[in-house]
Structure formats: C-alpha cells, structure tokens
Write an enzyme that holds these catalytic residues in place. Sequence first.
Site, PDB file in Angstrom:
ATOM      1  N   ASP A   1      14.698  -0.211   1.349  1.00  0.00           N
ATOM      2  CA  ASP A   1      15.456  -0.432   2.580  1.00  0.00           C
ATOM      3  C   ASP A   1      16.499  -1.516   2.311  1.00  0.00           C
ATOM      4  OD1 ASP A   1      16.327  -0.512   5.170  1.00  0.00           O
ATOM      5  OD2 ASP A   1      14.475  -1.252   6.038  1.00  0.00           O
TER       6      ASP A   1
ATOM      7  N   GLU B   1       7.815   2.555  -5.907  1.00  0.00           N
ATOM      8  CA  GLU B   1       7.966   2.033  -4.545  1.00  0.00           C
ATOM      9  C   GLU B   1       8.077   3.203  -3.570  1.00  0.00           C
ATOM     10  OE1 GLU B   1       7.709  -0.125  -2.378  1.00  0.00           O
ATOM     11  OE2 GLU B   1       9.488  -1.342  -2.015  1.00  0.00           O
TER      12      GLU B   1
ATOM     13  N   ARG C   1      -0.194   6.557   7.665  1.00  0.00           N
ATOM     14  CA  ARG C   1      -0.078   6.652   6.202  1.00  0.00           C
ATOM     15  C   ARG C   1      -0.607   7.976   5.669  1.00  0.00           C
ATOM     16  NH1 ARG C   1       1.336   1.624   3.957  1.00  0.00           N
ATOM     17  NH2 ARG C   1       0.446  -0.198   4.974  1.00  0.00           N
TER      18      ARG C   1
ATOM     19  N   LYS D   1       0.816  -1.203   0.000  1.00  0.00           N
ATOM     20  CA  LYS D   1       0.000   0.000   0.000  1.00  0.00           C
ATOM     21  C   LYS D   1       0.852   1.255   0.000  1.00  0.00           C
ATOM     22  CE  LYS D   1      -2.985  -2.345   3.244  1.00  0.00           C
ATOM     23  NZ  LYS D   1      -3.388  -2.345   4.652  1.00  0.00           N
ATOM     24  N   GLY D   2       2.103   1.121   0.358  1.00  0.00           N
ATOM     25  CA  GLY D   2       2.962   2.271   0.649  1.00  0.00           C
ATOM     26  C   GLY D   2       3.053   3.343  -0.422  1.00  0.00           C
TER      27      GLY D   2
ATOM     28  N   PHE E   1      13.364   5.009  11.026  1.00  0.00           N
ATOM     29  CA  PHE E   1      12.102   4.458  10.558  1.00  0.00           C
ATOM     30  C   PHE E   1      11.157   5.606  10.262  1.00  0.00           C
ATOM     31  CE2 PHE E   1       8.108   2.247  10.422  1.00  0.00           C
ATOM     32  CZ  PHE E   1       8.453   1.102   9.723  1.00  0.00           C
TER      33      PHE E   1
ATOM     34  N   LYS F   1      17.229   4.340   1.273  1.00  0.00           N
ATOM     35  CA  LYS F   1      18.093   4.363   2.452  1.00  0.00           C
ATOM     36  C   LYS F   1      19.558   4.071   2.134  1.00  0.00           C
ATOM     37  CE  LYS F   1      14.739   3.623   6.127  1.00  0.00           C
ATOM     38  NZ  LYS F   1      14.187   2.695   7.139  1.00  0.00           N
TER      39      LYS F   1
HETATM   40  P1  IMP Z   1      12.976  -3.811   1.799  1.00  0.00           P
HETATM   41  O1  IMP Z   1      12.433  -5.055   1.181  1.00  0.00           O
HETATM   42  O2  IMP Z   1      13.810  -4.090   3.026  1.00  0.00           O
HETATM   43  O3  IMP Z   1      13.700  -2.920   0.816  1.00  0.00           O
HETATM   44  O4  IMP Z   1      11.746  -3.020   2.392  1.00  0.00           O
HETATM   45  C1  IMP Z   1      10.922  -2.280   1.591  1.00  0.00           C
HETATM   46  C2  IMP Z   1       9.552  -2.122   2.223  1.00  0.00           C
HETATM   47  O5  IMP Z   1       9.637  -2.090   3.644  1.00  0.00           O
HETATM   48  C3  IMP Z   1       8.932  -0.795   1.824  1.00  0.00           C
HETATM   49  O6  IMP Z   1       8.111  -0.956   0.717  1.00  0.00           O
HETATM   50  C4  IMP Z   1       8.153  -0.401   3.053  1.00  0.00           C
HETATM   51  O7  IMP Z   1       6.838  -0.914   3.010  1.00  0.00           O
HETATM   52  C5  IMP Z   1       8.886  -1.041   4.195  1.00  0.00           C
HETATM   53  N1  IMP Z   1       9.802  -0.082   4.852  1.00  0.00           N
HETATM   54  C6  IMP Z   1      11.149  -0.044   4.784  1.00  0.00           C
HETATM   55  N2  IMP Z   1      11.652   0.965   5.506  1.00  0.00           N
HETATM   56  C7  IMP Z   1      10.587   1.610   6.043  1.00  0.00           C
HETATM   57  C8  IMP Z   1      10.438   2.782   6.879  1.00  0.00           C
HETATM   58  O8  IMP Z   1      11.397   3.461   7.287  1.00  0.00           O
HETATM   59  N3  IMP Z   1       9.159   3.121   7.193  1.00  0.00           N
HETATM   60  C9  IMP Z   1       8.058   2.427   6.765  1.00  0.00           C
HETATM   61  N4  IMP Z   1       8.159   1.349   5.974  1.00  0.00           N
HETATM   62  C10 IMP Z   1       9.409   0.936   5.615  1.00  0.00           C
HETATM   63 MG    MG Z   2       4.896  -1.087   4.951  1.00  0.00          MG
END
Ligand code: IMP
Ligand code: MG
Length: 179
Positions: free
Chosen positions: A108, A104, A170, A48-49, A157, A136
């Site tokens: 992270d 996206e 959100r 949903k982000g 975060f 990040k």
């Molecule tokens: P990754 O797979 O570790 O790159 O994480 C990506 C997903 O994790 C993003 O689409 C977000 O939904 C969530 N995410 C990563 N970091 C944050 C943050 O700082 N705040 C909120 N959601 C995050």
């Molecule tokens: Mg999320």
Amino acid sequence: MIDPRLEGRELKRVAFSEEQIGARVRQLGNEVTAAYPDGTLLVLGLLKGSFIFVSDLVRQVRRSLQIDFLVVSSYGAEKVSSGNVRLVYDPQAELEGRHILLVEDIVDSGRTLSRVIEVLGERRPASIEVCALLHKHHATYLTRPPRFIGFDAPNEFLVGYGLDYAENFRHLPYIASLE
Ligand code: IMP
Ligand code: MG
C-alpha cells in the site's frame, strides 16, 4: 454479497476470484522458479497477511527452498498505515549469504516493506527480492519495487486470501473489497 462466512456483513464486490488467484499463483511460481536457477532460496513470509499466499506459492516453485516468517506490527483495526512499523518476530534462519524472497500480501504505502528490507539488509543476505500478491501502485515510501507482483490492486480496501479487516475475513478463498 451473501456468504455464510461473513456472518451477515456486507462486501462490496469480488475483486479477484479463487480461480483467478489460483491461475496467477501458478504463474508466479513459474516466474520464481525461473528467476533462481541456482543458490539457496529462503522464502520469508510476512505474517499474518501472507500465510495463505506463501503456502500456495511455495507449492508452485520447483526448486529447493526453505521457509520462515516475519511478524511486523499491523494496522490493527485501522484502514491506514501508522508508519510505525515494528518487527515483532525475527526469522530464526541465518540470512547471511542467502537469497531471500520476501513475500507480502499487499503493498500500500510501502512503509512496511521498506522498513523490513532495511532491517534484513543489515544481515548481509546475497539478495533480497519481493513477491507481492497485490500492489496498489501508490507506494510513495517504497525504496525498491517488488520483482514479482500478482495483481495490480484497485484503490479499495481489500479482504480475503489472508488479508484482514480487524482480523476478520482472512479465510475467504477470494479477494473482495469492503464498503
Ligand atoms: P503499507 O505499509 O502501507 O504498504 O501497508 C502494507 C500492509 O498494510 C499490508 O501488509 C497489509 O497488512 C495492510 N494493508 C494495506 N492495504 C490493505 C488492504 O486493502 N486490505 C487489508 N490490508 C491492507
Ligand atoms: Mg493486516
């Protein structure tokens, strides 16, 4: 920080204001417009982000395009990626031969994006590029860097502008960090 939208909960600081986000999204729209001079363009938002970012971004892109969404399993109430990325909803749109712009909210670890790119790649699109609002920059799992990046994110975060913590925050029009 006192904001009635938070029901008394505390945020640490505003990382990106509504004005900063608006200005950057306009620039990103220009970048995307310039990057796709011809061909079809399918904007695929990761739910949903990305829902707010997608809706603001596409209104700044001056070319024809279509929009669809993907749903992958999320963190839930966790603050760290499980590495267990599941596709919950598949885009209905035909992907073969189309230029795909994957949108996206935040990169992270890069696990989510890498997995999604892998799955979409099997449907033989003409190209796949990524537009991430936040990066990040410690994405060790990322096989392909995003072509468009809104902001370099602090290693905190973040919530707001689509980003959640346990489904809260959100709807904030700015991006803030949690304690
Ligand atoms: P990754 O797979 O570790 O790159 O994480 C990506 C997903 O994790 C993003 O689409 C977000 O939904 C969530 N995410 C990563 N970091 C944050 C943050 O700082 N705040 C909120 N959601 C995050
Ligand atoms: Mg999320």
